[in-house]
Each structure stands twice: as structure tokens, then as C-alpha cells.
Write a protein that holds these residues in place. Structure first.
Motif, PDB file in Angstrom:
ATOM      1  N   LYS A   1      50.664  77.038  47.624  1.00  0.00           N
ATOM      2  CA  LYS A   1      51.488  76.203  46.754  1.00  0.00           C
ATOM      3  C   LYS A   1      51.627  76.920  45.423  1.00  0.00           C
ATOM      4  CE  LYS A   1      49.828  73.229  49.794  1.00  0.00           C
ATOM      5  NZ  LYS A   1      49.050  73.796  50.872  1.00  0.00           N
ATOM      6  N   MET A   2      52.781  76.803  44.795  1.00  0.00           N
ATOM      7  CA  MET A   2      53.003  77.387  43.486  1.00  0.00           C
ATOM      8  C   MET A   2      53.036  76.251  42.469  1.00  0.00           C
ATOM      9  SD  MET A   2      56.131  79.685  41.947  1.00  0.00           S
ATOM     10  CE  MET A   2      56.042  80.832  43.279  1.00  0.00           C
ATOM     11  N   ILE A   3      52.180  76.356  41.462  1.00  0.00           N
ATOM     12  CA  ILE A   3      52.067  75.307  40.456  1.00  0.00           C
ATOM     13  C   ILE A   3      52.294  75.923  39.087  1.00  0.00           C
ATOM     14  CG2 ILE A   3      50.532  73.572  39.452  1.00  0.00           C
ATOM     15  CD1 ILE A   3      48.918  73.785  42.088  1.00  0.00           C
ATOM     16  N   LEU A   4      53.093  75.242  38.271  1.00  0.00           N
ATOM     17  CA  LEU A   4      53.274  75.663  36.888  1.00  0.00           C
ATOM     18  C   LEU A   4      52.299  74.891  36.025  1.00  0.00           C
ATOM     19  CD1 LEU A   4      57.174  75.777  36.654  1.00  0.00           C
ATOM     20  CD2 LEU A   4      55.587  77.691  36.846  1.00  0.00           C
ATOM     21  N   ASP A   5      51.459  75.602  35.265  1.00  0.00           N
ATOM     22  CA  ASP A   5      50.523  74.901  34.391  1.00  0.00           C
ATOM     23  C   ASP A   5      51.218  74.516  33.086  1.00  0.00           C
ATOM     24  OD1 ASP A   5      50.483  77.088  32.644  1.00  0.00           O
ATOM     25  OD2 ASP A   5      48.653  77.915  33.500  1.00  0.00           O
ATOM     26  N   PRO A   6      50.576  73.676  32.256  1.00  0.00           N
ATOM     27  CA  PRO A   6      51.215  73.195  31.031  1.00  0.00           C
ATOM     28  C   PRO A   6      51.630  74.310  30.062  1.00  0.00           C
ATOM     29  CG  PRO A   6      49.269  71.890  31.515  1.00  0.00           C
ATOM     30  CD  PRO A   6      49.293  73.025  32.492  1.00  0.00           C
ATOM     31  N   MET A   7      50.973  75.441  30.138  1.00  0.00           N
ATOM     32  CA  MET A   7      51.301  76.563  29.251  1.00  0.00           C
ATOM     33  C   MET A   7      52.415  77.439  29.814  1.00  0.00           C
ATOM     34  SD  MET A   7      49.310  75.830  26.833  1.00  0.00           S
ATOM     35  CE  MET A   7      49.433  77.245  25.786  1.00  0.00           C
ATOM     36  N   GLY A   8      52.950  77.086  30.954  1.00  0.00           N
ATOM     37  CA  GLY A   8      54.031  77.848  31.560  1.00  0.00           C
ATOM     38  C   GLY A   8      53.565  78.922  32.528  1.00  0.00           C
ATOM     39  N   GLY A   9      52.259  79.033  32.736  1.00  0.00           N
ATOM     40  CA  GLY A   9      51.724  80.005  33.679  1.00  0.00           C
ATOM     41  C   GLY A   9      51.905  79.524  35.106  1.00  0.00           C
ATOM     42  N   THR A  10      51.766  80.437  36.032  1.00  0.00           N
ATOM     43  CA  THR A  10      51.946  80.112  37.442  1.00  0.00           C
ATOM     44  C   THR A  10      50.633  80.302  38.188  1.00  0.00           C
ATOM     45  OG1 THR A  10      54.217  80.900  37.336  1.00  0.00           O
ATOM     46  CG2 THR A  10      53.264  80.677  39.512  1.00  0.00           C
ATOM     47  N   VAL A  11      50.312  79.335  39.028  1.00  0.00           N
ATOM     48  CA  VAL A  11      49.136  79.418  39.882  1.00  0.00           C
ATOM     49  C   VAL A  11      49.620  79.311  41.320  1.00  0.00           C
ATOM     50  CG1 VAL A  11      46.964  78.316  40.539  1.00  0.00           C
ATOM     51  CG2 VAL A  11      47.677  78.317  38.150  1.00  0.00           C
ATOM     52  N   ILE A  12      49.206  80.262  42.148  1.00  0.00           N
ATOM     53  CA  ILE A  12      49.547  80.220  43.568  1.00  0.00           C
ATOM     54  C   ILE A  12      48.241  80.107  44.332  1.00  0.00           C
ATOM     55  CG2 ILE A  12      50.575  81.460  45.510  1.00  0.00           C
ATOM     56  CD1 ILE A  12      52.446  82.805  43.513  1.00  0.00           C
ATOM     57  N   THR A  13      48.088  79.014  45.083  1.00  0.00           N
ATOM     58  CA  THR A  13      46.829  78.764  45.784  1.00  0.00           C
ATOM     59  C   THR A  13      47.034  77.801  46.942  1.00  0.00           C
ATOM     60  OG1 THR A  13      44.536  78.027  45.503  1.00  0.00           O
ATOM     61  CG2 THR A  13      46.217  76.840  44.256  1.00  0.00           C
ATOM     62  N   ASN A  14      46.063  77.778  47.838  1.00  0.00           N
ATOM     63  CA  ASN A  14      46.015  76.731  48.860  1.00  0.00           C
ATOM     64  C   ASN A  14      44.699  75.977  48.770  1.00  0.00           C
ATOM     65  OD1 ASN A  14      44.187  78.532  49.897  1.00  0.00           O
ATOM     66  ND2 ASN A  14      45.045  78.597  51.941  1.00  0.00           N
ATOM     67  N   ASP A  15      43.947  76.215  47.699  1.00  0.00           N
ATOM     68  CA  ASP A  15      42.674  75.556  47.475  1.00  0.00           C
ATOM     69  C   ASP A  15      42.899  74.196  46.825  1.00  0.00           C
ATOM     70  OD1 ASP A  15      39.837  75.221  47.169  1.00  0.00           O
ATOM     71  OD2 ASP A  15      40.088  75.774  45.057  1.00  0.00           O
ATOM     72  N   GLY A  16      42.500  73.136  47.520  1.00  0.00           N
ATOM     73  CA  GLY A  16      42.719  71.776  47.034  1.00  0.00           C
ATOM     74  C   GLY A  16      42.110  71.534  45.668  1.00  0.00           C
ATOM     75  N   ASN A  17      40.881  72.025  45.449  1.00  0.00           N
ATOM     76  CA  ASN A  17      40.223  71.812  44.169  1.00  0.00           C
ATOM     77  C   ASN A  17      40.968  72.526  43.043  1.00  0.00           C
ATOM     78  OD1 ASN A  17      38.069  70.627  42.654  1.00  0.00           O
ATOM     79  ND2 ASN A  17      37.161  72.654  42.499  1.00  0.00           N
ATOM     80  N   CYS A  18      41.441  73.725  43.304  1.00  0.00           N
ATOM     81  CA  CYS A  18      42.208  74.470  42.302  1.00  0.00           C
ATOM     82  C   CYS A  18      43.483  73.712  41.940  1.00  0.00           C
ATOM     83  CB  CYS A  18      42.537  75.863  42.827  1.00  0.00           C
ATOM     84  SG  CYS A  18      43.476  76.872  41.668  1.00  0.00           S
ATOM     85  N   ILE A  19      44.147  73.173  42.940  1.00  0.00           N
ATOM     86  CA  ILE A  19      45.378  72.408  42.698  1.00  0.00           C
ATOM     87  C   ILE A  19      45.063  71.181  41.854  1.00  0.00           C
ATOM     88  CG2 ILE A  19      47.154  70.997  43.816  1.00  0.00           C
ATOM     89  CD1 ILE A  19      46.935  73.005  46.203  1.00  0.00           C
ATOM     90  N   LEU A  20      43.993  70.482  42.198  1.00  0.00           N
ATOM     91  CA  LEU A  20      43.644  69.268  41.469  1.00  0.00           C
ATOM     92  C   LEU A  20      43.219  69.558  40.034  1.00  0.00           C
ATOM     93  CD1 LEU A  20      41.763  67.366  44.293  1.00  0.00           C
ATOM     94  CD2 LEU A  20      44.049  66.893  43.405  1.00  0.00           C
ATOM     95  N   ARG A  21      42.606  70.721  39.794  1.00  0.00           N
ATOM     96  CA  ARG A  21      42.229  71.089  38.419  1.00  0.00           C
ATOM     97  C   ARG A  21      43.452  71.274  37.527  1.00  0.00           C
ATOM     98  NH1 ARG A  21      38.420  74.763  40.797  1.00  0.00           N
ATOM     99  NH2 ARG A  21      39.935  76.392  40.402  1.00  0.00           N
ATOM    100  N   GLU A  22      44.585  71.628  38.122  1.00  0.00           N
ATOM    101  CA  GLU A  22      45.800  71.879  37.347  1.00  0.00           C
ATOM    102  C   GLU A  22      46.560  70.598  37.013  1.00  0.00           C
ATOM    103  OE1 GLU A  22      46.713  74.779  36.069  1.00  0.00           O
ATOM    104  OE2 GLU A  22      44.947  75.733  36.949  1.00  0.00           O
ATOM    105  N   ILE A  23      46.145  69.478  37.566  1.00  0.00           N
ATOM    106  CA  ILE A  23      46.869  68.227  37.373  1.00  0.00           C
ATOM    107  C   ILE A  23      46.232  67.434  36.237  1.00  0.00           C
ATOM    108  CG2 ILE A  23      47.491  66.034  38.457  1.00  0.00           C
ATOM    109  CD1 ILE A  23      47.388  67.479  41.157  1.00  0.00           C
ATOM    110  N   ASP A  24      47.047  66.970  35.287  1.00  0.00           N
ATOM    111  CA  ASP A  24      46.558  66.087  34.228  1.00  0.00           C
ATOM    112  C   ASP A  24      46.624  64.655  34.728  1.00  0.00           C
ATOM    113  OD1 ASP A  24      46.109  68.099  32.341  1.00  0.00           O
ATOM    114  OD2 ASP A  24      48.211  68.090  31.706  1.00  0.00           O
ATOM    115  N   VAL A  25      45.497  63.967  34.683  1.00  0.00           N
ATOM    116  CA  VAL A  25      45.413  62.612  35.212  1.00  0.00           C
ATOM    117  C   VAL A  25      44.946  61.667  34.115  1.00  0.00           C
ATOM    118  CG1 VAL A  25      44.265  61.150  36.910  1.00  0.00           C
ATOM    119  CG2 VAL A  25      44.918  63.460  37.513  1.00  0.00           C
TER     120      VAL A  25
END
Length: 150
Positions: free
Chosen positions: A8-32
Motif C-alpha cells: 500500500k502507498m500512504i502519504l504521511d502528513p509531511m508529504g512523504g510516501t510510505v510503501i508497505t504491507n505491514d499492518g502496524n506500519c500502516i496504522l502508525r501513519e494514521i492520525d486517530v
């Protein structure tokens, strides 16, 4: 958090890109902000720290449990009664698992490879499946001892 362990490709709040399939990594990038969602994130983090895997499964199972509890709460059933019922269901589920569990002979390499293959199912590309299973079984067989885990 998605089908077939795809990246999955995720854009972080600073505009950086994270590409991962690790669920924990994806969840760390989400503001809740929502409290229950924050607790789910904490569950995933704890799962990752304790086991190192299964974060997506924990989130999915927790979501399902919450979705099953919601109608009960709407019917004014006390949360402690719901928890007691779920605890009874857990006891039954654990007993059922114990009843259907199949012991395997750890000296039977074919059986051990089948178990490892099922565990690695979403972790490795199918092209690498045979090699990874062989490496995992070889490494395990070198360090395994003939005593039961307690």
C-alpha cells in the motif's frame, strides 16, 4: 490491511510516501481521534510488540467483536453482561480448538513444511514460497529440541 498482502502507498502528513504491507506500519501513519479507534491502535501496537505479527488480524477481529456488541448495547444490555457472554464464547472457542487440534510428528518434514507454508501464506511472494519454507524448516530443524513447550 488489504487483500493478498499487497503493498500500500500512504502519504504521511509531511508529504512523504510510505510503501508497505505491514499492518502496524500502516496504522502508525494514521492520525486517530476517536477513543475506541485509539484503543484499537494500541491493541495492534501491543500485538506487534508481543508477537511481531498479526496486527491486521487483531484489528479485524476487534472490529467484528465491536460490531457484534453494538446491537446488544442498543438494546440496553449492560456491558459487563456482554463481556461475560464473550468470555463464555472464548472458553467454548478454545475448547473447540483443543478438540480439533491435530498433533503432528515434528520429524515428518512434509507435515512441518505444510504448517510453515500455511503460516507464511501472506508473508512471501508465491514465487519465493518453496525457498522460504525450505529455509524456515531447515533453520528450525537445526535448533529444535525433543521436549514439549510448556
Amino acid at each position: 490491511l488489504g487483500p493478498q498482502a499487497m503493498l500500500k502507498m500512504i502519504l504521511d502528513p509531511m508529504g512523504g510516501t510510505v510503501i508497505t504491507n505491514d499492518g502496524n506500519c500502516i496504522l502508525r501513519e494514521i492520525d486517530v481521534v476517536q477513543p475506541a479507534a485509539k484503543h484499537m491502535m494500541e491493541l495492534a501496537r501491543a500485538q506487534d510488540e508481543e508477537v511481531g505479527d498479526g496486527t491486521t488480524s487483531v484489528i479485524i477481529l476487534t472490529g467484528e467483536i465491536l460490531s457484534l456488541a453494538q446491537p446488544l448495547l442498543e438494546r440496553q444490555i449492560h456491558p459487563l453482561r456482554i463481556v461475560k457472554g464473550m468470555t463464555l464464547a472464548l472458553t467454548d472457542a478454545l475448547q473447540l480448538i483443543e478438540d480439533i487440534a491435530t498433533p503432528i510428528d515434528t520429524n515428518n518434514r512434509t507435515l512441518v513444511e505444510e504448517v510453515v507454508r500455511s503460516c507464511l501464506g501472506t508473508k512471501v511472494n508465491s514465487n519465493e514460497d518453496t525457498l522460504m519454507v525450505k529455509l524456515a524448516v531447515d533453520a528450525t530443524m537445526r535448533v529444535v529440541r525433543d521436549n514439549k513447550v510448556s
